[in-house]
Design an enzyme around this catalytic site. Structure first.
Site, mmCIF file in Angstrom:
data_model
loop_
_atom_site.group_PDB
_atom_site.id
_atom_site.type_symbol
_atom_site.label_atom_id
_atom_site.label_comp_id
_atom_site.label_asym_id
_atom_site.label_seq_id
_atom_site.Cartn_x
_atom_site.Cartn_y
_atom_site.Cartn_z
ATOM 1 N N ASN A 211 6.251 -60.471 -4.938
ATOM 2 C CA ASN A 211 5.266 -60.894 -5.923
ATOM 3 C C ASN A 211 5.975 -61.686 -7.041
ATOM 4 O O ASN A 211 7.148 -62.037 -6.899
ATOM 5 C CB ASN A 211 4.554 -59.653 -6.480
ATOM 6 C CG ASN A 211 3.098 -59.945 -6.785
ATOM 7 O OD1 ASN A 211 2.791 -60.912 -7.469
ATOM 8 N ND2 ASN A 211 2.204 -59.122 -6.282
ATOM 9 N N LYS B 221 3.036 -54.959 -0.392
ATOM 10 C CA LYS B 221 3.649 -56.096 -1.095
ATOM 11 C C LYS B 221 4.417 -55.601 -2.303
ATOM 12 O O LYS B 221 3.879 -54.881 -3.140
ATOM 13 C CB LYS B 221 2.573 -57.096 -1.531
ATOM 14 C CG LYS B 221 3.142 -58.331 -2.219
ATOM 15 C CD LYS B 221 2.106 -59.434 -2.327
ATOM 16 C CE LYS B 221 2.647 -60.647 -3.067
ATOM 17 N NZ LYS B 221 1.663 -61.709 -3.164
ATOM 18 N N ASN C 251 0.146 -57.594 -13.848
ATOM 19 C CA ASN C 251 -0.908 -57.780 -14.845
ATOM 20 C C ASN C 251 -1.970 -56.695 -14.881
ATOM 21 O O ASN C 251 -2.969 -56.834 -15.571
ATOM 22 C CB ASN C 251 -1.557 -59.151 -14.638
ATOM 23 C CG ASN C 251 -0.514 -60.257 -14.705
ATOM 24 O OD1 ASN C 251 0.302 -60.294 -15.620
ATOM 25 N ND2 ASN C 251 -0.484 -61.115 -13.705
ATOM 26 N N THR C 252 -1.788 -55.632 -14.115
ATOM 27 C CA THR C 252 -2.657 -54.464 -14.217
ATOM 28 C C THR C 252 -1.776 -53.329 -14.713
ATOM 29 O O THR C 252 -0.819 -52.950 -14.021
ATOM 30 C CB THR C 252 -3.273 -54.111 -12.837
ATOM 31 O OG1 THR C 252 -4.121 -55.186 -12.421
ATOM 32 C CG2 THR C 252 -4.093 -52.818 -12.908
ATOM 33 N N ASN D 145 1.382 -66.488 -14.678
ATOM 34 C CA ASN D 145 -0.018 -66.071 -14.719
ATOM 35 C C ASN D 145 -0.143 -64.628 -15.160
ATOM 36 O O ASN D 145 0.726 -63.801 -14.900
ATOM 37 C CB ASN D 145 -0.690 -66.297 -13.359
ATOM 38 C CG ASN D 145 -0.616 -65.085 -12.448
ATOM 39 O OD1 ASN D 145 -1.439 -64.165 -12.554
ATOM 40 N ND2 ASN D 145 0.384 -65.050 -11.569
ATOM 41 N N SER E 291 1.714 -56.432 -8.653
ATOM 42 C CA SER E 291 1.311 -57.420 -9.654
ATOM 43 C C SER E 291 1.595 -56.871 -11.047
ATOM 44 O O SER E 291 1.321 -55.706 -11.322
ATOM 45 C CB SER E 291 -0.175 -57.745 -9.509
ATOM 46 O OG SER E 291 -0.371 -58.516 -8.360
ATOM 47 N N PHE F 73 -6.272 -59.705 -11.743
ATOM 48 C CA PHE F 73 -7.185 -59.374 -10.637
ATOM 49 C C PHE F 73 -8.642 -59.672 -10.983
ATOM 50 O O PHE F 73 -9.531 -58.842 -10.766
ATOM 51 C CB PHE F 73 -7.071 -57.896 -10.227
ATOM 52 C CG PHE F 73 -5.755 -57.479 -9.629
ATOM 53 C CD1 PHE F 73 -4.820 -58.403 -9.187
ATOM 54 C CD2 PHE F 73 -5.459 -56.125 -9.490
ATOM 55 C CE1 PHE F 73 -3.611 -57.995 -8.625
ATOM 56 C CE2 PHE F 73 -4.261 -55.704 -8.933
ATOM 57 C CZ PHE F 73 -3.334 -56.641 -8.506
HETATM 58 C C1 FMN Z 1 -2.004 -67.881 -10.275
HETATM 59 C C2 FMN Z 1 -1.435 -66.828 -9.383
HETATM 60 C C3 FMN Z 1 -2.196 -65.714 -9.064
HETATM 61 C C4 FMN Z 1 -1.670 -64.736 -8.235
HETATM 62 N N1 FMN Z 1 -2.439 -63.662 -7.893
HETATM 63 C C5 FMN Z 1 -1.981 -62.750 -7.015
HETATM 64 C C6 FMN Z 1 -2.800 -61.684 -6.596
HETATM 65 O O1 FMN Z 1 -3.954 -61.556 -6.985
HETATM 66 N N2 FMN Z 1 -2.258 -60.778 -5.722
HETATM 67 C C7 FMN Z 1 -0.980 -60.886 -5.241
HETATM 68 O O2 FMN Z 1 -0.550 -60.048 -4.441
HETATM 69 N N3 FMN Z 1 -0.188 -61.913 -5.622
HETATM 70 C C8 FMN Z 1 -0.664 -62.826 -6.481
HETATM 71 N N4 FMN Z 1 0.133 -63.877 -6.856
HETATM 72 C C9 FMN Z 1 1.527 -63.922 -6.377
HETATM 73 C C10 FMN Z 1 1.679 -64.798 -5.150
HETATM 74 O O3 FMN Z 1 0.960 -64.295 -4.064
HETATM 75 C C11 FMN Z 1 3.169 -64.876 -4.761
HETATM 76 O O4 FMN Z 1 3.627 -63.603 -4.368
HETATM 77 C C12 FMN Z 1 4.048 -65.404 -5.899
HETATM 78 O O5 FMN Z 1 3.372 -66.389 -6.621
HETATM 79 C C13 FMN Z 1 5.374 -65.975 -5.393
HETATM 80 O O6 FMN Z 1 5.158 -67.063 -4.538
HETATM 81 P P1 FMN Z 1 5.254 -68.606 -5.032
HETATM 82 O O7 FMN Z 1 6.536 -68.738 -5.781
HETATM 83 O O8 FMN Z 1 5.192 -69.403 -3.767
HETATM 84 O O9 FMN Z 1 4.042 -68.834 -5.893
HETATM 85 C C14 FMN Z 1 -0.362 -64.867 -7.708
HETATM 86 C C15 FMN Z 1 0.397 -65.992 -8.030
HETATM 87 C C16 FMN Z 1 -0.125 -66.971 -8.852
HETATM 88 C C17 FMN Z 1 0.707 -68.188 -9.177
#
Ligand code: FMN
Length: 350
Positions: free
Chosen positions: A248, A219, A183-184, A116, A181, A120
């Site tokens: 993350n 985080k 993406n910022t 992704n 994250s 934000f």
């Molecule tokens: C579509 C998507 C959007 C995400 N957006 C955020 C976010 O806004 N803030 C954040 O701290 N992590 C975000 N994450 C990261 C997740 O919180 C998590 O740390 C990461 O996906 C690893 O966990 P997973 O393998 O179970 O998905 C996002 C993940 C995905 C897949």
């Protein structure tokens, strides 16, 4: 059944469209008190062996939904009613912003992963605060994850996080400073201790000043070098933070621009958890996230020292009752090991 629906229907549609539809459905469920209570009774963790207390907050079970799904705090109660022990909403920024252009969410079905670059997208701290003030009808532990508004320059990042924290800390069961994250632009630079120290100090002042003193966590990214993981851990202990959420998404992959989550992240996420536990022991609450797919993964993270575990991508592939199933199996596992509470498992192999 879900696998069939996923392979025959859902995966044929744009991933973000499916996500939006799901959030809308859950927001409707959140507004139907009777149905919401019924779901909660059927699927939320109620088994006393699953209860966990972390930084003074009581969780009905250790497994929660990671940030990024309920970005606007629109449906946390419905998510809890489906079996998650807590819901981390956000990332929420002080100011509303649209996020990156679409497409920005991609499934990698064969790898049980997702990339992704949402950026934000959210309606801002004030709008989220309004939603968080609504009566919930069912008990739900809500963590609030805050980030930097994209148009705010790095030199004003602290004031921007503080503005978000002022709106949201009083409404959160715990607050998370997200500096990880991908993406910022520039956000992850804030993980460097020289920049992180003033940021966490300022946000902590806000979190400490709420009537109940809101617990504060940071985080981090899986792509930090090991020494940098150690440095953040030392800083978190020094500043009296309550915990660290690791990790993350990763940018170490060869696909679309963006952060990779899901199965390929499992190894590094576990490695970071082990490193953090070795460094801080039980002085901080560790929340493990990244590539969790089933009860075995949750169990492994608990044994390695996580008090709470989160997942997101696994939900996409595991179906609506994924968390309820994991909690049910976890309760069985706890008993099978002759333990009277899941908390007795935490850190056993650390
Ligand atoms: C579509 C998507 C959007 C995400 N957006 C955020 C976010 O806004 N803030 C954040 O701290 N992590 C975000 N994450 C990261 C997740 O919180 C998590 O740390 C990461 O996906 C690893 O966990 P997973 O393998 O179970 O998905 C996002 C993940 C995905 C897949």
């Amino acid at each position: 059944m879900y696998r069939l629906v996923f392979t025959q229907v859902l995966r044929r549609f744009d991933a973000e469209a499916v996500h939006r539809l799901t959030v809308t459905g859950l927001a409707v469920l959140a507004r139907l008190p009777l149905l919401k209570r019924l779901f909660h009774r059927a699927f939320a963790p109620h088994d006393p062996v699953l209860r966990v207390t972390a930084f003074g907050v009581h969780f009905p079970g250790p497994f929660g939904l990671a940030a990024g799904f309920d970005k606007d705090a629109a449906c946390a109660e419905a998510i809890a009613a489906l079996g998650f022990g807590h819901v981390e909403v956000g990332t929420i920024t002080a100011h509303a912003q649209p996020g990156n252009p679409r497409p920005r969410l991609f499934r990698l079905v064969g790898q049980r992963a997702v990339i992704n670059r949402m950026g934000f997208n959210n309606s801002g701290a004030r709008a989220a605060a309004r939603r968080l003030r609504r009566t919930r009808g069912v008990p739900v532990v809500v963590g609030v994850n805050i980030g930097k508004t994209k148009v705010v320059p790095e030199s004003e990042a602290v004031a921007d996080y503080v503005a978000g924290a002022r709106e949201l800390a009083p409404l959160a069961d715990y607050l998370v400073v997200n500096v990880s994250s991908p993406n910022t632009p520039g956000l992850r630079n804030l993980q460097a201790v020289e920049l992180l120290r003033p940021l966490l100090t300022a946000v902590k002042e806000v979190a400490d000043a709420t009537p109940r003193r809101t617990p504060l966590l940071v985080k981090i990214a899986p792509d930090l070098a090991d020494e940098d993981v150690d440095a953040v851990a030392d800083l978190a202990v020094e500043l009296g933070l309550d915990g660290i959420i690791a990790t993350n998404t990763t940018i170490r992959h060869g696909g679309e621009t963006g952060g990779l989550s899901g199965r390929p992240l499992k190894g590094r996420s576990l490695e970071v958890l082990r490193r953090l536990r070795a460094k801080v022991g039980d002085r901080l609450t560790l929340v493990s996230v990244g590539g969790v797919e089933d009860v075995d993964d949750v169990w492994e993270r608990l044994l390695a020292g996580a008090t709470l575990v989160q997942g997101y991508t696994g939900w996409i592939y595991g179906g609506p009752l994924w968390a309820a199933r994991i909690h049910r199996q976890l309760a069985r596992r706890v008993r099978r090991h002759g333990l009277s509470s899941v908390t007795e498992a935490i850190g056993r192999t650390a």
